[in-house]
Design a protein around this motif. Structure first.
Motif, PDB file in Angstrom:
ATOM      1  N   VAL A 138      -4.119   3.277  -0.782  1.00 21.00           N
ATOM      2  CA  VAL A 138      -5.329   3.574  -1.557  1.00 21.00           C
ATOM      3  C   VAL A 138      -5.790   2.308  -2.279  1.00 21.00           C
ATOM      4  CG1 VAL A 138      -6.275   4.947  -3.450  1.00 21.00           C
ATOM      5  CG2 VAL A 138      -4.700   5.999  -1.816  1.00 21.00           C
ATOM      6  N   VAL A 139      -4.846   1.587  -2.873  1.00 21.74           N
ATOM      7  CA  VAL A 139      -5.169   0.323  -3.539  1.00 21.74           C
ATOM      8  C   VAL A 139      -5.709  -0.668  -2.514  1.00 21.74           C
ATOM      9  CG1 VAL A 139      -4.197  -1.620  -4.826  1.00 21.74           C
ATOM     10  CG2 VAL A 139      -3.462   0.710  -5.341  1.00 21.74           C
ATOM     11  N   PHE A 140      -5.064  -0.719  -1.345  1.00 26.20           N
ATOM     12  CA  PHE A 140      -5.532  -1.604  -0.280  1.00 26.20           C
ATOM     13  C   PHE A 140      -6.973  -1.288   0.106  1.00 26.20           C
ATOM     14  CE2 PHE A 140      -6.272  -1.824   4.332  1.00 26.20           C
ATOM     15  CZ  PHE A 140      -6.287  -3.202   4.488  1.00 26.20           C
ATOM     16  N   ALA A 141      -7.273  -0.012   0.308  1.00 21.83           N
ATOM     17  CA  ALA A 141      -8.622   0.383   0.721  1.00 21.83           C
ATOM     18  C   ALA A 141      -9.654   0.027  -0.350  1.00 21.83           C
ATOM     19  CB  ALA A 141      -8.668   1.874   1.029  1.00 21.83           C
ATOM     20  N   MET A 142      -9.316   0.268  -1.608  1.00 20.91           N
ATOM     21  CA  MET A 142     -10.263  -0.056  -2.684  1.00 20.91           C
ATOM     22  C   MET A 142     -10.473  -1.562  -2.795  1.00 20.91           C
ATOM     23  SD  MET A 142      -9.458   2.715  -5.642  1.00 20.91           S
ATOM     24  CE  MET A 142     -10.731   2.034  -6.664  1.00 20.91           C
ATOM     25  N   CYS A 143      -9.392  -2.332  -2.693  1.00 21.32           N
ATOM     26  CA  CYS A 143      -9.525  -3.787  -2.759  1.00 21.32           C
ATOM     27  C   CYS A 143     -10.346  -4.313  -1.590  1.00 21.32           C
ATOM     28  CB  CYS A 143      -8.149  -4.447  -2.773  1.00 21.32           C
ATOM     29  SG  CYS A 143      -7.270  -4.308  -4.333  1.00 21.32           S
ATOM     30  N   LEU A 144     -10.099  -3.788  -0.422  1.00 24.92           N
ATOM     31  CA  LEU A 144     -10.845  -4.234   0.754  1.00 24.92           C
ATOM     32  C   LEU A 144     -12.327  -3.891   0.627  1.00 24.92           C
ATOM     33  CD1 LEU A 144     -10.492  -5.604   3.483  1.00 24.92           C
ATOM     34  CD2 LEU A 144     -10.194  -3.344   4.477  1.00 24.92           C
ATOM     35  N   LEU A 174     -14.960 -13.391  -6.474  1.00 27.59           N
ATOM     36  CA  LEU A 174     -14.276 -12.126  -6.757  1.00 27.59           C
ATOM     37  C   LEU A 174     -13.866 -11.420  -5.474  1.00 27.59           C
ATOM     38  CD1 LEU A 174     -16.353 -10.681  -9.710  1.00 27.59           C
ATOM     39  CD2 LEU A 174     -14.005 -11.489  -9.762  1.00 27.59           C
ATOM     40  N   GLY A 175     -14.674 -11.585  -4.439  1.00 25.37           N
ATOM     41  CA  GLY A 175     -14.321 -11.010  -3.146  1.00 25.37           C
ATOM     42  C   GLY A 175     -13.022 -11.603  -2.618  1.00 25.37           C
ATOM     43  N   ILE A 176     -12.841 -12.901  -2.828  1.00 23.04           N
ATOM     44  CA  ILE A 176     -11.600 -13.546  -2.389  1.00 23.04           C
ATOM     45  C   ILE A 176     -10.414 -12.997  -3.168  1.00 23.04           C
ATOM     46  CG2 ILE A 176     -10.403 -15.771  -2.298  1.00 23.04           C
ATOM     47  CD1 ILE A 176     -13.220 -17.013  -1.807  1.00 23.04           C
ATOM     48  N   VAL A 177     -10.612 -12.778  -4.466  1.00 20.38           N
ATOM     49  CA  VAL A 177      -9.540 -12.204  -5.284  1.00 20.38           C
ATOM     50  C   VAL A 177      -9.194 -10.802  -4.796  1.00 20.38           C
ATOM     51  CG1 VAL A 177      -8.956 -11.429  -7.612  1.00 20.38           C
ATOM     52  CG2 VAL A 177     -10.134 -13.604  -7.286  1.00 20.38           C
ATOM     53  N   TYR A 178     -10.204 -10.013  -4.452  1.00 22.05           N
ATOM     54  CA  TYR A 178      -9.941  -8.664  -3.943  1.00 22.05           C
ATOM     55  C   TYR A 178      -9.259  -8.703  -2.570  1.00 22.05           C
ATOM     56  CZ  TYR A 178     -12.261  -6.004  -7.597  1.00 22.05           C
ATOM     57  OH  TYR A 178     -12.586  -5.417  -8.785  1.00 22.05           O
ATOM     58  N   PHE A 179      -9.619  -9.671  -1.714  1.00 16.67           N
ATOM     59  CA  PHE A 179      -8.915  -9.811  -0.440  1.00 16.67           C
ATOM     60  C   PHE A 179      -7.443 -10.145  -0.679  1.00 16.67           C
ATOM     61  CE2 PHE A 179     -12.982 -10.744   1.981  1.00 16.67           C
ATOM     62  CZ  PHE A 179     -12.893  -9.611   2.759  1.00 16.67           C
ATOM     63  N   PHE A 180      -7.178 -10.980  -1.661  1.00 10.98           N
ATOM     64  CA  PHE A 180      -5.802 -11.310  -2.005  1.00 10.98           C
ATOM     65  C   PHE A 180      -5.056 -10.071  -2.483  1.00 10.98           C
ATOM     66  CE2 PHE A 180      -2.592 -12.788  -5.088  1.00 10.98           C
ATOM     67  CZ  PHE A 180      -1.803 -13.537  -4.231  1.00 10.98           C
ATOM     68  N   GLY A 181      -5.716  -9.255  -3.315  1.00 12.79           N
ATOM     69  CA  GLY A 181      -5.093  -8.011  -3.777  1.00 12.79           C
ATOM     70  C   GLY A 181      -4.784  -7.066  -2.620  1.00 12.79           C
ATOM     71  N   ALA A 182      -5.672  -7.019  -1.644  1.00  8.53           N
ATOM     72  CA  ALA A 182      -5.425  -6.175  -0.464  1.00  8.53           C
ATOM     73  C   ALA A 182      -4.228  -6.701   0.323  1.00  8.53           C
ATOM     74  CB  ALA A 182      -6.674  -6.140   0.411  1.00  8.53           C
ATOM     75  N   ALA A 183      -4.139  -8.013   0.474  1.00 10.33           N
ATOM     76  CA  ALA A 183      -3.011  -8.592   1.204  1.00 10.33           C
ATOM     77  C   ALA A 183      -1.696  -8.341   0.475  1.00 10.33           C
ATOM     78  CB  ALA A 183      -3.234 -10.089   1.402  1.00 10.33           C
ATOM     79  N   VAL A 184      -1.710  -8.450  -0.841  1.00  6.48           N
ATOM     80  CA  VAL A 184      -0.499  -8.198  -1.619  1.00  6.48           C
ATOM     81  C   VAL A 184      -0.081  -6.741  -1.492  1.00  6.48           C
ATOM     82  CG1 VAL A 184       0.379  -8.044  -3.986  1.00  6.48           C
ATOM     83  CG2 VAL A 184      -0.821 -10.087  -3.245  1.00  6.48           C
ATOM     84  N   SER A 185      -1.031  -5.822  -1.532  1.00 10.29           N
ATOM     85  CA  SER A 185      -0.664  -4.406  -1.416  1.00 10.29           C
ATOM     86  C   SER A 185      -0.068  -4.094  -0.041  1.00 10.29           C
ATOM     87  CB  SER A 185      -1.860  -3.504  -1.719  1.00 10.29           C
ATOM     88  OG  SER A 185      -2.875  -3.673  -0.770  1.00 10.29           O
ATOM     89  N   ILE A 186      -0.590  -4.710   1.011  1.00  6.92           N
ATOM     90  CA  ILE A 186      -0.016  -4.507   2.347  1.00  6.92           C
ATOM     91  C   ILE A 186       1.386  -5.107   2.418  1.00  6.92           C
ATOM     92  CG2 ILE A 186      -0.220  -5.231   4.772  1.00  6.92           C
ATOM     93  CD1 ILE A 186      -1.933  -2.841   4.073  1.00  6.92           C
ATOM     94  N   ALA A 187       1.574  -6.275   1.803  1.00  9.70           N
ATOM     95  CA  ALA A 187       2.908  -6.885   1.795  1.00  9.70           C
ATOM     96  C   ALA A 187       3.904  -6.003   1.042  1.00  9.70           C
ATOM     97  CB  ALA A 187       2.838  -8.269   1.158  1.00  9.70           C
ATOM     98  N   LEU A 188       3.458  -5.397  -0.044  1.00  6.90           N
ATOM     99  CA  LEU A 188       4.347  -4.506  -0.793  1.00  6.90           C
ATOM    100  C   LEU A 188       4.682  -3.250   0.009  1.00  6.90           C
ATOM    101  CD1 LEU A 188       2.836  -4.779  -4.388  1.00  6.90           C
ATOM    102  CD2 LEU A 188       4.978  -5.770  -3.545  1.00  6.90           C
ATOM    103  N   ILE A 189       3.708  -2.717   0.721  1.00  9.48           N
ATOM    104  CA  ILE A 189       3.953  -1.539   1.558  1.00  9.48           C
ATOM    105  C   ILE A 189       4.961  -1.888   2.654  1.00  9.48           C
ATOM    106  CG2 ILE A 189       2.920   0.037   3.229  1.00  9.48           C
ATOM    107  CD1 ILE A 189       0.347  -0.122   1.494  1.00  9.48           C
ATOM    108  N   ASN A 190       4.785  -3.053   3.278  1.00 10.83           N
ATOM    109  CA  ASN A 190       5.726  -3.475   4.317  1.00 10.83           C
ATOM    110  C   ASN A 190       7.102  -3.771   3.741  1.00 10.83           C
ATOM    111  OD1 ASN A 190       3.803  -3.219   6.305  1.00 10.83           O
ATOM    112  ND2 ASN A 190       3.187  -5.370   6.207  1.00 10.83           N
ATOM    113  N   GLY A 191       7.159  -4.066   2.456  1.00  5.03           N
ATOM    114  CA  GLY A 191       8.429  -4.317   1.791  1.00  5.03           C
ATOM    115  C   GLY A 191       9.136  -3.051   1.345  1.00  5.03           C
ATOM    116  N   GLY A 192       8.561  -1.906   1.594  1.00  4.46           N
ATOM    117  CA  GLY A 192       9.229  -0.663   1.271  1.00  4.46           C
ATOM    118  C   GLY A 192       8.648   0.086   0.090  1.00  4.46           C
ATOM    119  N   TRP A 193       7.564  -0.384  -0.469  1.00  8.17           N
ATOM    120  CA  TRP A 193       6.952   0.316  -1.599  1.00  8.17           C
ATOM    121  C   TRP A 193       6.251   1.573  -1.115  1.00  8.17           C
ATOM    122  CZ3 TRP A 193       5.443  -2.098  -6.680  1.00  8.17           C
ATOM    123  CH2 TRP A 193       6.313  -3.118  -7.019  1.00  8.17           C
TER     124      TRP A 193
END
Length: 117
Positions: free
Chosen positions: A70-76, A45-64
């Motif tokens: 906040v989602v990144f911090a919680m996932c991390l 589950l930790g790996i899944v949460y790390f993936f969620g954190a990476a996706v949220s950072i990618a979305l932020i860098n994509g202009g979201w």
């Protein structure tokens, strides 16, 4: 008065998070004797949460929205809780097994001493 108010607020926040947040509920169940054997698989589950954190950072860098931080911090945070709990659960399981072995040995010892006398 201020320190007392802050202390009360922190205790109530901790109680709320312990009782209602799914990851805390799961970790509390994993800390039981029956749940300790599931500590290492729960690291997945930790790996899944790390993936969620990476996706949220990618979305932020994509202009979201930057609110995704906040989602990144919680996932991390949740990822770290699960990844660190795996090795801790092994130590807790080993300690529980040692205590169980000592309890069984102590139960057998008095009966063997009375049989010798």
């Amino acid at each position: 008065m201020l320190i007392r108010t802050l202390w009360t607020l922190s205790v109530r926040t901790r109680t709320f998070l312990r009782r209602w947040m799914p990851t805390n509920i799961l970790l509390d169940r994993l800390r039981t004797r029956r749940g300790l054997k599931w500590g290492v698989p729960a690291m997945g589950l930790g790996i899944v949460y790390f993936f969620g954190a990476a996706v949220s950072i990618a979305l932020i860098n994509g202009g979201w929205s930057p609110w995704l931080y906040v989602v990144f911090a919680m996932c991390l945070w949740n990822a770290l809780k699960f990844v660190l709990f795996g090795p801790i659960s092994l130590l807790l399981l080993a300690r529980a097994r040692v205590h169980e072995h000592q309890a069984r040995r102590n139960l057998r010892r008095p009966s063997s001493e009375t049989a010798e006398a």
